[in-house]
Scaffold this motif. Structure first.
Motif, PDB file in Angstrom:
ATOM      1  N   PHE A  23       0.315  -0.801   0.387  1.00  0.00           N
ATOM      2  CA  PHE A  23       0.274   0.065  -0.314  1.00  0.00           C
ATOM      3  C   PHE A  23       0.690   1.607   0.041  1.00  0.00           C
ATOM      4  O   PHE A  23       0.215   2.022   0.654  1.00  0.00           O
ATOM      5  CB  PHE A  23      -0.670  -0.226   1.624  1.00  0.00           C
ATOM      6  N   ASP A  24       1.651   1.669  -0.688  1.00  0.00           N
ATOM      7  CA  ASP A  24       2.963   2.803  -0.944  1.00  0.00           C
ATOM      8  C   ASP A  24       1.946   3.892  -1.572  1.00  0.00           C
ATOM      9  O   ASP A  24       2.064   3.450  -2.704  1.00  0.00           O
ATOM     10  CB  ASP A  24       4.709   2.229  -1.357  1.00  0.00           C
ATOM     11  N   GLY A  25       2.302   5.035  -0.632  1.00  0.00           N
ATOM     12  CA  GLY A  25       0.865   5.807  -0.923  1.00  0.00           C
ATOM     13  C   GLY A  25      -0.706   5.729  -0.855  1.00  0.00           C
ATOM     14  O   GLY A  25      -1.413   6.577  -0.720  1.00  0.00           O
ATOM     15  N   MET A  26      -0.889   4.315  -1.043  1.00  0.00           N
ATOM     16  CA  MET A  26      -2.285   4.269  -0.835  1.00  0.00           C
ATOM     17  C   MET A  26      -2.640   5.344  -2.198  1.00  0.00           C
ATOM     18  O   MET A  26      -3.651   5.640  -1.561  1.00  0.00           O
ATOM     19  CB  MET A  26      -2.892   4.588   0.238  1.00  0.00           C
ATOM     20  N   HIS A  27      -3.088   4.854  -3.099  1.00  0.00           N
ATOM     21  CA  HIS A  27      -3.035   5.157  -4.404  1.00  0.00           C
ATOM     22  C   HIS A  27      -4.797   4.943  -4.545  1.00  0.00           C
ATOM     23  O   HIS A  27      -5.100   4.105  -3.586  1.00  0.00           O
ATOM     24  CB  HIS A  27      -2.328   5.374  -5.367  1.00  0.00           C
ATOM     25  N   ASN A  28      -5.422   5.089  -5.811  1.00  0.00           N
ATOM     26  CA  ASN A  28      -6.894   4.839  -5.515  1.00  0.00           C
ATOM     27  C   ASN A  28      -6.602   3.410  -6.325  1.00  0.00           C
ATOM     28  O   ASN A  28      -7.965   2.908  -5.407  1.00  0.00           O
ATOM     29  CB  ASN A  28      -7.309   5.560  -7.071  1.00  0.00           C
ATOM     30  N   GLY A  29      -5.354   2.763  -7.124  1.00  0.00           N
ATOM     31  CA  GLY A  29      -6.242   1.300  -7.118  1.00  0.00           C
ATOM     32  C   GLY A  29      -5.790   0.560  -5.886  1.00  0.00           C
ATOM     33  O   GLY A  29      -6.668  -0.523  -4.993  1.00  0.00           O
ATOM     34  N   HIS A  30      -5.324   0.923  -4.469  1.00  0.00           N
ATOM     35  CA  HIS A  30      -4.967   0.422  -3.246  1.00  0.00           C
ATOM     36  C   HIS A  30      -6.266   1.255  -2.842  1.00  0.00           C
ATOM     37  O   HIS A  30      -7.107  -0.229  -2.262  1.00  0.00           O
ATOM     38  CB  HIS A  30      -3.912   0.887  -2.194  1.00  0.00           C
ATOM     39  N   LYS A  31      -6.648   2.170  -2.586  1.00  0.00           N
ATOM     40  CA  LYS A  31      -8.484   2.454  -1.876  1.00  0.00           C
ATOM     41  C   LYS A  31      -9.271   1.591  -2.552  1.00  0.00           C
ATOM     42  O   LYS A  31     -10.090   1.312  -1.617  1.00  0.00           O
ATOM     43  CB  LYS A  31      -8.594   4.008  -2.471  1.00  0.00           C
ATOM     44  N   LYS A  32      -9.547   1.575  -3.104  1.00  0.00           N
ATOM     45  CA  LYS A  32     -10.500  -0.198  -4.112  1.00  0.00           C
ATOM     46  C   LYS A  32     -10.252  -1.319  -3.852  1.00  0.00           C
ATOM     47  O   LYS A  32     -11.345  -1.965  -3.346  1.00  0.00           O
ATOM     48  CB  LYS A  32      -9.914  -0.358  -6.104  1.00  0.00           C
ATOM     49  N   VAL A  33      -8.802  -1.429  -2.985  1.00  0.00           N
ATOM     50  CA  VAL A  33      -8.902  -3.005  -2.684  1.00  0.00           C
ATOM     51  C   VAL A  33      -9.505  -3.509  -1.543  1.00  0.00           C
ATOM     52  O   VAL A  33      -9.902  -3.244  -0.675  1.00  0.00           O
ATOM     53  CB  VAL A  33      -7.311  -3.530  -2.869  1.00  0.00           C
ATOM     54  N   VAL A  34      -8.966  -1.906  -0.744  1.00  0.00           N
ATOM     55  CA  VAL A  34      -9.390  -1.975   0.747  1.00  0.00           C
ATOM     56  C   VAL A  34     -10.770  -1.268   1.152  1.00  0.00           C
ATOM     57  O   VAL A  34     -11.226  -2.257   1.781  1.00  0.00           O
ATOM     58  CB  VAL A  34      -8.467  -0.432   1.641  1.00  0.00           C
ATOM     59  N   ALA A  35     -11.096  -0.549   0.454  1.00  0.00           N
ATOM     60  CA  ALA A  35     -12.519  -0.123   0.376  1.00  0.00           C
ATOM     61  C   ALA A  35     -13.493  -1.549   0.191  1.00  0.00           C
ATOM     62  O   ALA A  35     -14.552  -2.040   0.264  1.00  0.00           O
ATOM     63  CB  ALA A  35     -13.181   0.877  -1.211  1.00  0.00           C
ATOM     64  N   THR A  36     -13.104  -2.254  -1.016  1.00  0.00           N
ATOM     65  CA  THR A  36     -13.656  -4.023  -0.621  1.00  0.00           C
ATOM     66  C   THR A  36     -13.290  -4.613   0.349  1.00  0.00           C
ATOM     67  O   THR A  36     -14.906  -5.100   0.582  1.00  0.00           O
ATOM     68  CB  THR A  36     -12.691  -4.272  -2.030  1.00  0.00           C
ATOM     69  N   CYS A  37     -12.647  -4.642   1.019  1.00  0.00           N
ATOM     70  CA  CYS A  37     -12.260  -5.326   2.070  1.00  0.00           C
ATOM     71  C   CYS A  37     -13.559  -4.560   2.969  1.00  0.00           C
ATOM     72  O   CYS A  37     -14.285  -5.606   4.059  1.00  0.00           O
ATOM     73  CB  CYS A  37     -10.836  -5.317   2.329  1.00  0.00           C
ATOM     74  N   VAL A  38     -13.461  -3.263   3.621  1.00  0.00           N
ATOM     75  CA  VAL A  38     -13.970  -2.308   4.816  1.00  0.00           C
ATOM     76  C   VAL A  38     -15.234  -3.216   4.366  1.00  0.00           C
ATOM     77  O   VAL A  38     -16.878  -3.341   5.136  1.00  0.00           O
ATOM     78  CB  VAL A  38     -14.240  -0.939   3.858  1.00  0.00           C
ATOM     79  N   ASP A  39     -16.214  -2.959   2.860  1.00  0.00           N
ATOM     80  CA  ASP A  39     -17.687  -3.441   2.407  1.00  0.00           C
ATOM     81  C   ASP A  39     -17.767  -4.936   2.735  1.00  0.00           C
ATOM     82  O   ASP A  39     -19.022  -4.926   3.275  1.00  0.00           O
ATOM     83  CB  ASP A  39     -17.269  -3.155   0.757  1.00  0.00           C
ATOM     84  N   ARG A  40     -16.851  -5.996   2.637  1.00  0.00           N
ATOM     85  CA  ARG A  40     -17.339  -7.183   2.107  1.00  0.00           C
ATOM     86  C   ARG A  40     -17.592  -7.765   4.431  1.00  0.00           C
ATOM     87  O   ARG A  40     -18.126  -8.318   5.021  1.00  0.00           O
ATOM     88  CB  ARG A  40     -16.501  -8.317   2.516  1.00  0.00           C
TER      89      ARG A  40
END
Length: 329
Positions: A23-40
Protein backbone atom coordinates in the motif's frame (compact mmCIF):
# COMPACT_ATOMS: atom_id res chain seq x y z
CA UNK A 1 -8.54 2.12 13.65
CA UNK A 2 -6.44 -0.11 15.86
CA UNK A 3 -2.79 -0.54 14.90
CA UNK A 4 -0.97 -3.75 15.79
CA UNK A 5 2.82 -3.67 15.48
CA UNK A 6 3.34 -7.43 15.78
CA UNK A 7 1.41 -10.68 15.63
CA UNK A 8 1.58 -10.89 19.42
CA UNK A 9 -0.56 -7.73 19.67
CA UNK A 10 -3.38 -9.26 17.62
CA UNK A 11 -6.13 -10.51 19.97
CA UNK A 12 -6.37 -13.77 18.01
CA UNK A 13 -10.01 -14.43 18.87
CA UNK A 14 -11.74 -12.38 16.16
CA UNK A 15 -13.16 -13.15 12.74
CA UNK A 16 -12.17 -10.82 9.93
CA UNK A 17 -12.10 -9.98 6.27
CA UNK A 18 -8.41 -9.38 5.58
CA UNK A 19 -6.54 -7.55 2.84
CA UNK A 20 -2.77 -7.68 2.36
CA UNK A 21 -0.34 -5.34 0.61
CA UNK A 22 2.45 -2.80 0.84
CA UNK A 23 0.00 0.00 0.00
CA UNK A 24 2.85 2.44 -0.75
CA UNK A 25 1.20 5.81 -1.24
CA UNK A 26 -2.33 4.39 -0.79
CA UNK A 27 -3.30 5.43 -4.33
CA UNK A 28 -6.69 4.94 -5.98
CA UNK A 29 -5.98 1.31 -6.81
CA UNK A 30 -5.12 0.53 -3.20
CA UNK A 31 -8.22 2.35 -2.02
CA UNK A 32 -10.40 0.15 -4.21
CA UNK A 33 -8.94 -2.99 -2.63
CA UNK A 34 -9.21 -1.65 0.93
CA UNK A 35 -12.73 -0.32 0.35
CA UNK A 36 -13.78 -3.76 -0.90
CA UNK A 37 -12.34 -5.31 2.27
CA UNK A 38 -14.30 -2.85 4.41
CA UNK A 39 -17.51 -3.43 2.46
CA UNK A 40 -17.18 -7.22 2.72
CA UNK A 41 -16.48 -6.98 6.45
CA UNK A 42 -19.61 -4.90 7.01
CA UNK A 43 -21.73 -7.32 4.95
CA UNK A 44 -20.43 -10.34 6.88
CA UNK A 45 -20.59 -8.64 10.27
CA UNK A 46 -16.89 -9.07 11.03
CA UNK A 47 -13.86 -6.77 11.33
CA UNK A 48 -12.11 -5.39 8.26
CA UNK A 49 -8.36 -5.78 8.77
CA UNK A 50 -5.31 -4.96 6.63
CA UNK A 51 -1.82 -6.43 6.78
CA UNK A 52 0.98 -4.18 5.59
CA UNK A 53 4.75 -4.35 5.89
CA UNK A 54 7.50 -2.11 7.24
CA UNK A 55 10.10 -1.71 5.90
CA UNK A 56 9.04 -2.14 2.28
CA UNK A 57 10.24 -5.51 0.88
CA UNK A 58 12.26 -3.79 -1.86
CA UNK A 59 14.19 -1.89 0.83
CA UNK A 60 15.11 -5.22 2.41
CA UNK A 61 15.87 -7.35 -0.66
CA UNK A 62 17.30 -4.62 -2.90
CA UNK A 63 18.78 -1.91 -0.65
CA UNK A 64 20.92 -0.69 -3.56
CA UNK A 65 17.71 0.54 -5.22
CA UNK A 66 17.46 3.26 -2.52
CA UNK A 67 13.67 3.08 -2.63
CA UNK A 68 12.05 6.10 -1.01
CA UNK A 69 8.49 5.47 0.10
CA UNK A 70 5.93 7.74 -1.54
CA UNK A 71 4.49 8.52 1.88
CA UNK A 72 5.71 8.01 5.45
CA UNK A 73 4.21 5.04 7.28
CA UNK A 74 1.99 7.26 9.43
CA UNK A 75 0.48 8.91 6.34
CA UNK A 76 -0.14 5.46 4.86
CA UNK A 77 -1.93 4.38 8.03
CA UNK A 78 -3.96 7.60 8.14
CA UNK A 79 -5.14 6.99 4.57
CA UNK A 80 -6.00 3.38 5.41
CA UNK A 81 -7.95 4.46 8.47
CA UNK A 82 -9.89 6.94 6.33
CA UNK A 83 -11.14 3.99 4.24
CA UNK A 84 -12.92 2.59 7.31
CA UNK A 85 -10.67 -0.29 8.38
CA UNK A 86 -11.13 -1.59 11.90
CA UNK A 87 -7.48 -2.54 12.35
CA UNK A 88 -4.14 -2.77 10.54
CA UNK A 89 -1.28 -5.11 11.35
CA UNK A 90 2.09 -3.52 10.55
CA UNK A 91 4.29 -6.59 10.16
CA UNK A 92 8.01 -6.00 10.58
CA UNK A 93 9.42 -7.29 7.29
CA UNK A 94 12.40 -9.48 8.06
CA UNK A 95 13.51 -13.10 7.68
CA UNK A 96 10.76 -14.27 10.02
CA UNK A 97 8.29 -13.12 7.38
CA UNK A 98 9.98 -13.53 3.99
CA UNK A 99 11.20 -17.08 4.64
CA UNK A 100 7.64 -18.33 5.26
CA UNK A 101 6.19 -20.53 2.55
CA UNK A 102 2.80 -19.41 1.21
CA UNK A 103 1.05 -21.98 3.38
CA UNK A 104 3.05 -21.02 6.47
CA UNK A 105 2.17 -17.35 5.93
CA UNK A 106 -1.52 -18.17 5.56
CA UNK A 107 -1.59 -20.31 8.69
CA UNK A 108 0.48 -17.99 10.89
CA UNK A 109 -1.04 -14.68 9.83
CA UNK A 110 -4.48 -15.27 8.36
CA UNK A 111 -5.80 -18.36 10.09
CA UNK A 112 -4.32 -18.54 13.57
CA UNK A 113 -4.10 -14.82 14.42
CA UNK A 114 -6.50 -12.84 12.24
CA UNK A 115 -9.29 -15.40 11.92
CA UNK A 116 -9.80 -14.72 8.22
CA UNK A 117 -13.18 -15.72 6.82
CA UNK A 118 -12.41 -13.90 3.57
CA UNK A 119 -9.26 -12.42 2.00
CA UNK A 120 -9.37 -9.52 -0.47
CA UNK A 121 -6.42 -8.98 -2.81
CA UNK A 122 -5.56 -7.35 -6.13
CA UNK A 123 -4.86 -9.16 -9.40
CA UNK A 124 -1.08 -9.00 -9.07
CA UNK A 125 -0.95 -10.29 -5.50
CA UNK A 126 2.06 -12.47 -4.61
CA UNK A 127 3.12 -13.73 -1.20
CA UNK A 128 5.33 -16.21 0.62
CA UNK A 129 8.98 -17.05 0.16
CA UNK A 130 10.30 -15.74 -3.14
CA UNK A 131 6.83 -14.34 -3.94
CA UNK A 132 5.95 -17.89 -4.98
CA UNK A 133 2.32 -17.64 -3.92
CA UNK A 134 -0.29 -16.24 -6.32
CA UNK A 135 -4.02 -15.57 -6.16
CA UNK A 136 -4.59 -19.14 -7.33
CA UNK A 137 -2.35 -20.40 -4.50
CA UNK A 138 -4.38 -18.34 -2.06
CA UNK A 139 -7.62 -19.81 -3.38
CA UNK A 140 -6.28 -23.35 -2.94
CA UNK A 141 -5.24 -22.58 0.63
CA UNK A 142 -8.59 -20.93 1.25
CA UNK A 143 -10.37 -24.14 0.37
CA UNK A 144 -8.08 -26.02 2.73
CA UNK A 145 -8.38 -23.59 5.65
CA UNK A 146 -11.97 -22.49 5.05
CA UNK A 147 -11.80 -18.88 3.91
CA UNK A 148 -12.98 -17.31 0.68
CA UNK A 149 -10.86 -15.20 -1.66
CA UNK A 150 -12.08 -12.04 -3.41
CA UNK A 151 -9.88 -10.70 -6.19
CA UNK A 152 -10.31 -7.03 -7.06
CA UNK A 153 -9.58 -6.47 -10.74
CA UNK A 154 -7.18 -3.68 -11.64
CA UNK A 155 -8.86 -0.35 -12.09
CA UNK A 156 -7.66 1.96 -14.80
CA UNK A 157 -7.47 5.70 -15.25
CA UNK A 158 -9.45 7.42 -18.03
CA UNK A 159 -6.27 7.11 -20.14
CA UNK A 160 -6.41 3.34 -19.72
CA UNK A 161 -3.36 3.10 -17.47
CA UNK A 162 -3.43 1.05 -14.28
CA UNK A 163 -3.21 3.07 -11.08
CA UNK A 164 0.15 2.21 -9.51
CA UNK A 165 2.87 3.42 -7.16
CA UNK A 166 5.30 3.38 -10.10
CA UNK A 167 3.11 5.85 -11.97
CA UNK A 168 3.05 8.17 -8.96
CA UNK A 169 6.84 8.09 -8.81
CA UNK A 170 7.11 8.90 -12.53
CA UNK A 171 4.80 11.88 -12.17
CA UNK A 172 6.62 13.24 -9.13
CA UNK A 173 10.00 12.89 -10.85
CA UNK A 174 8.56 14.92 -13.73
CA UNK A 175 7.34 17.60 -11.26
CA UNK A 176 3.72 16.80 -12.17
CA UNK A 177 2.36 16.99 -8.64
CA UNK A 178 -1.13 17.64 -9.99
CA UNK A 179 -1.03 14.38 -11.92
CA UNK A 180 0.33 12.56 -8.88
CA UNK A 181 -2.53 13.94 -6.79
CA UNK A 182 -5.03 12.54 -9.31
CA UNK A 183 -3.52 9.05 -9.04
CA UNK A 184 -3.23 9.28 -5.25
CA UNK A 185 -6.66 10.79 -4.80
CA UNK A 186 -5.17 13.50 -2.58
CA UNK A 187 -2.30 15.99 -2.50
CA UNK A 188 1.18 14.51 -2.24
CA UNK A 189 3.07 15.47 0.89
CA UNK A 190 6.43 14.94 2.52
CA UNK A 191 7.53 15.38 6.12
CA UNK A 192 10.71 16.62 7.73
CA UNK A 193 12.27 18.68 10.50
CA UNK A 194 12.89 22.37 9.89
CA UNK A 195 16.64 23.08 9.92
CA UNK A 196 18.84 26.15 9.76
CA UNK A 197 19.94 27.09 6.27
CA UNK A 198 22.05 29.87 4.79
CA UNK A 199 19.23 32.39 5.50
CA UNK A 200 19.60 33.92 2.03
CA UNK A 201 15.84 33.92 1.61
CA UNK A 202 15.39 35.86 4.84
CA UNK A 203 17.85 38.52 3.66
CA UNK A 204 15.86 38.89 0.43
CA UNK A 205 12.46 39.12 2.15
CA UNK A 206 11.49 35.47 1.61
CA UNK A 207 12.22 33.59 4.87
CA UNK A 208 11.87 29.84 4.40
CA UNK A 209 11.44 26.68 6.41
CA UNK A 210 14.25 24.40 5.21
CA UNK A 211 13.91 20.61 5.07
CA UNK A 212 16.94 18.56 4.16
CA UNK A 213 18.38 15.70 6.19
CA UNK A 214 15.41 13.68 7.45
CA UNK A 215 12.79 14.08 4.73
CA UNK A 216 10.21 11.29 4.56
CA UNK A 217 8.39 10.77 1.28
CA UNK A 218 9.32 11.18 -2.38
CA UNK A 219 10.56 14.69 -3.16
CA UNK A 220 9.16 15.98 -6.48
CA UNK A 221 11.46 17.13 -9.28
CA UNK A 222 13.24 20.46 -8.99
CA UNK A 223 11.05 23.51 -9.35
CA UNK A 224 8.92 26.09 -7.56
CA UNK A 225 5.52 24.92 -6.36
CA UNK A 226 2.36 26.27 -4.78
CA UNK A 227 1.36 24.29 -1.72
CA UNK A 228 0.83 24.18 2.00
CA UNK A 229 3.10 23.94 5.01
CA UNK A 230 1.30 21.97 7.71
CA UNK A 231 2.24 22.16 11.36
CA UNK A 232 0.70 20.49 14.39
CA UNK A 233 -1.14 22.66 16.89
CA UNK A 234 0.58 22.10 20.23
CA UNK A 235 -1.52 20.18 22.73
CA UNK A 236 -4.19 19.17 20.22
CA UNK A 237 -4.72 16.75 17.35
CA UNK A 238 -5.41 19.65 15.01
CA UNK A 239 -3.20 20.98 12.23
CA UNK A 240 -2.53 24.45 10.86
CA UNK A 241 -2.38 24.79 7.07
CA UNK A 242 -0.23 27.70 5.91
CA UNK A 243 -0.14 28.78 2.23
CA UNK A 244 3.39 28.48 0.89
CA UNK A 245 5.62 28.92 -2.13
CA UNK A 246 7.91 25.88 -2.14
CA UNK A 247 11.33 25.64 -3.76
CA UNK A 248 12.85 22.22 -4.49
CA UNK A 249 16.43 21.97 -5.74
CA UNK A 250 20.03 22.94 -5.13
CA UNK A 251 19.59 26.71 -5.42
CA UNK A 252 21.46 27.20 -8.72
CA UNK A 253 21.43 30.98 -8.33
CA UNK A 254 24.00 30.61 -5.55
CA UNK A 255 25.81 27.52 -6.90
CA UNK A 256 24.24 25.27 -4.28
CA UNK A 257 25.28 21.61 -4.09
CA UNK A 258 22.77 20.13 -1.62
CA UNK A 259 19.18 19.45 -2.66
CA UNK A 260 16.70 20.96 -0.22
CA UNK A 261 13.01 21.74 0.15
CA UNK A 262 12.37 25.34 1.21
CA UNK A 263 8.87 26.59 2.00
CA UNK A 264 8.09 30.31 2.27
CA UNK A 265 4.81 30.91 4.10
CA UNK A 266 3.10 33.78 2.32
CA UNK A 267 3.23 37.07 4.20
CA UNK A 268 4.54 35.61 7.47
CA UNK A 269 7.62 36.90 9.27
CA UNK A 270 6.59 35.76 12.76
CA UNK A 271 7.09 32.00 12.46
CA UNK A 272 9.82 30.23 14.39
CA UNK A 273 9.72 26.66 13.05
CA UNK A 274 13.27 25.47 13.77
CA UNK A 275 13.22 21.96 15.17
CA UNK A 276 9.56 21.39 14.32
CA UNK A 277 8.43 18.34 12.36
CA UNK A 278 6.23 19.69 9.57
CA UNK A 279 4.55 18.44 6.43
CA UNK A 280 4.75 20.08 3.01
CA UNK A 281 1.89 19.46 0.57
CA UNK A 282 2.30 20.12 -3.15
CA UNK A 283 -0.58 21.56 -5.18
CA UNK A 284 0.86 22.74 -8.49
CA UNK A 285 4.14 23.44 -10.27
CA UNK A 286 4.66 27.19 -10.72
CA UNK A 287 7.86 27.04 -12.75
CA UNK A 288 11.03 25.05 -13.31
CA UNK A 289 14.15 25.81 -11.28
CA UNK A 290 16.62 28.14 -13.00
CA UNK A 291 19.45 30.61 -12.45
CA UNK A 292 18.95 34.26 -13.42
CA UNK A 293 21.30 36.82 -14.93
CA UNK A 294 21.07 39.12 -11.92
CA UNK A 295 19.73 39.32 -8.39
CA UNK A 296 17.13 41.87 -9.53
CA UNK A 297 15.86 39.38 -12.13
CA UNK A 298 15.62 36.71 -9.42
CA UNK A 299 13.69 39.01 -7.09
CA UNK A 300 11.28 40.01 -9.84
CA UNK A 301 10.61 36.34 -10.59
CA UNK A 302 10.15 35.52 -6.91
CA UNK A 303 7.59 38.33 -6.60
CA UNK A 304 5.74 36.74 -9.52
CA UNK A 305 6.03 33.32 -7.88
CA UNK A 306 4.25 34.68 -4.80
CA UNK A 307 1.44 36.14 -6.90
CA UNK A 308 0.94 32.92 -8.83
CA UNK A 309 1.07 30.83 -5.66
CA UNK A 310 -1.60 32.97 -4.01
CA UNK A 311 -3.79 32.67 -7.12
CA UNK A 312 -3.44 28.86 -7.26
CA UNK A 313 -4.20 28.49 -3.55
CA UNK A 314 -7.05 30.99 -3.54
CA UNK A 315 -5.57 33.22 -0.85
CA UNK A 316 -4.69 36.90 -0.67
CA UNK A 317 -1.54 38.05 -2.44
CA UNK A 318 1.39 38.79 -0.13
CA UNK A 319 4.67 40.41 -1.08
CA UNK A 320 8.12 40.21 0.44
CA UNK A 321 8.45 40.65 4.19
CA UNK A 322 10.77 43.07 5.96
CA UNK A 323 13.95 41.09 6.80
CA UNK A 324 14.22 42.98 10.09
CA UNK A 325 10.76 41.75 11.13
CA UNK A 326 11.63 38.06 10.91
CA UNK A 327 11.42 36.65 14.44
CA UNK A 328 13.02 33.20 13.96
CA UNK A 329 16.53 33.00 15.40
Amino acid sequence: MEIWRSLSEVPGDQKAVVTIGNFDGMHNGHKKVVATCVDRGRRLGVDAVAVTFDPHPIQVHYPEANLQLISPLQDRLDAMAACGLDATLVAHYDASVYTLSPEEFVVEFLVERLGAVEVVVGEDFHFGQGNSGTVDTLRELGRLYQFDVVMVTDIESPEGRRWSSSWVRELLAASDVGGAARVLGRLHRIRGTVEHGYKRGRQLGFPTANLQSDIEGVIPGDGVYAGWLVRSVTGTQSAEFLPAAISVGTNPQFDGKVRTVEAHVLGRADLNLYGEKVAVMFVSLIREMQAFDSLDDLLAQMDEDLRRTAFVLGVGVSGRVDPDSVTAS
